[in-house]
Design a protein around this motif. Sequence first.
Motif, PDB file in Angstrom:
ATOM      1  N   PHE A   1      14.365 -45.733  12.723  1.00 56.75           N
ATOM      2  CA  PHE A   1      15.116 -45.816  13.967  1.00 56.75           C
ATOM      3  C   PHE A   1      16.386 -46.644  13.792  1.00 56.75           C
ATOM      4  O   PHE A   1      17.429 -46.330  14.382  1.00 56.75           O
ATOM      5  CB  PHE A   1      14.247 -46.412  15.074  1.00 56.75           C
ATOM      6  CG  PHE A   1      13.487 -45.385  15.865  1.00 56.75           C
ATOM      7  CD1 PHE A   1      14.101 -44.687  16.879  1.00 56.75           C
ATOM      8  CD2 PHE A   1      12.151 -45.116  15.580  1.00 56.75           C
ATOM      9  CE1 PHE A   1      13.409 -43.734  17.613  1.00 56.75           C
ATOM     10  CE2 PHE A   1      11.446 -44.166  16.306  1.00 56.75           C
ATOM     11  CZ  PHE A   1      12.070 -43.468  17.319  1.00 56.75           C
ATOM     12  N   SER A   2      16.309 -47.705  12.982  1.00 51.90           N
ATOM     13  CA  SER A   2      17.485 -48.534  12.758  1.00 51.90           C
ATOM     14  C   SER A   2      18.545 -47.783  11.965  1.00 51.90           C
ATOM     15  O   SER A   2      19.735 -47.823  12.291  1.00 51.90           O
ATOM     16  CB  SER A   2      17.082 -49.818  12.019  1.00 51.90           C
ATOM     17  OG  SER A   2      16.170 -50.582  12.777  1.00 51.90           O
ATOM     18  N   VAL A   3      18.123 -47.089  10.912  1.00 50.86           N
ATOM     19  CA  VAL A   3      19.065 -46.370  10.052  1.00 50.86           C
ATOM     20  C   VAL A   3      19.721 -45.213  10.797  1.00 50.86           C
ATOM     21  O   VAL A   3      20.918 -44.946  10.639  1.00 50.86           O
ATOM     22  CB  VAL A   3      18.357 -45.870   8.779  1.00 50.86           C
ATOM     23  CG1 VAL A   3      19.238 -44.896   8.002  1.00 50.86           C
ATOM     24  CG2 VAL A   3      17.977 -47.056   7.889  1.00 50.86           C
ATOM     25  N   THR A   4      18.952 -44.509  11.618  1.00 47.49           N
ATOM     26  CA  THR A   4      19.503 -43.370  12.353  1.00 47.49           C
ATOM     27  C   THR A   4      20.280 -43.789  13.595  1.00 47.49           C
ATOM     28  O   THR A   4      20.940 -42.954  14.226  1.00 47.49           O
ATOM     29  CB  THR A   4      18.380 -42.400  12.769  1.00 47.49           C
ATOM     30  OG1 THR A   4      17.397 -43.106  13.545  1.00 47.49           O
ATOM     31  CG2 THR A   4      17.716 -41.790  11.549  1.00 47.49           C
ATOM     32  N   GLY A   5      20.214 -45.067  13.954  1.00 45.94           N
ATOM     33  CA  GLY A   5      20.961 -45.554  15.110  1.00 45.94           C
ATOM     34  C   GLY A   5      20.446 -45.031  16.427  1.00 45.94           C
ATOM     35  O   GLY A   5      21.210 -44.872  17.383  1.00 45.94           O
TER      36      GLY A   5
END
Length: 301
Positions: free
Chosen positions: A208-212
């Motif tokens: 979730f963090s990487v995909t924003g």
Amino acid sequence: MESTGGPYLNTAAVTSPVGIARLLQMTFGCTTFSLVAHQGGFSAAYGTFCMFVWTFCFAVTIFIITCEFTHLHSCLSISWGNFTAAFAMLATLMSVTAAVIYPLYFVQLGCYPIGCEVRDFRIAASVFAGLLFIAYAAEVFLTRAKQGQVTSYMATVSGLLKIVQAFVACIIFGALVNDSQYGKYVATQWCVTVYSFCFVVTVVVVAFSVTGRTALLWFPFERAVVIYTFGAVLLYVSAAVIWPVFCFDSKYGSPQRPSLCAKGKCPWDSQLVIAVFTYVNLLLYIVDLAYSQRIRFVSHV
């Protein structure tokens, strides 16, 4: 035609300290797997893993340099800062593992029976594998969050620890499938459930963090991560107590390594590895919980 969007090429991508570190990563990675493929040689699962690490890290580093140099990363629907920080930490862990495994299993001082030329190539590959690890560690050091700095979550201590936690869990899983006899008791099966649950949720947090996509959730993501980390600490505490009891207590297992256990195929060895890395991950989650109290998430840096 006049440009309205600034320079087409970002020279800072290769001239900044981080850019130079990435160029060194590309150079050392290419040199390492070229030496191994040309003459050093590799075999079995250990050698294949090392080659995968070097080629995978090289390919992703080339991708990152290309995207930043050409500004193509602005066209990607991901949080670029989170992606590069997460990959740098993962590559650091993978490269240090390969830098230890390859010389341990393939390097020898004498020439017999592989020959002096092959030995020299393997020694050279080991040296460049170590330099590759240093280059990735340098990027992590340069891009990590500084005090008071607004940055992407994966560049914070808590974000970097998420990658380490998932990596350690992979080591635990590797030991579990290596004849650890975890299915012998319900209690040890519970421990496997703990490892699996925490691994999956940690990977989801990173994803979730990487995909924003954290801002699109209907619940406060940062609060949920802190609550999960607290729960993971409690779960790992239970595993840290249960696993040693049911593996090394004389009532259920063996306090000492059986004398007739074959090297590399002994369940006791796998159980010991799992116990050690259970405590390692417990410590990582505790540190993560402490740091997660002091950060604020930024989704699209």
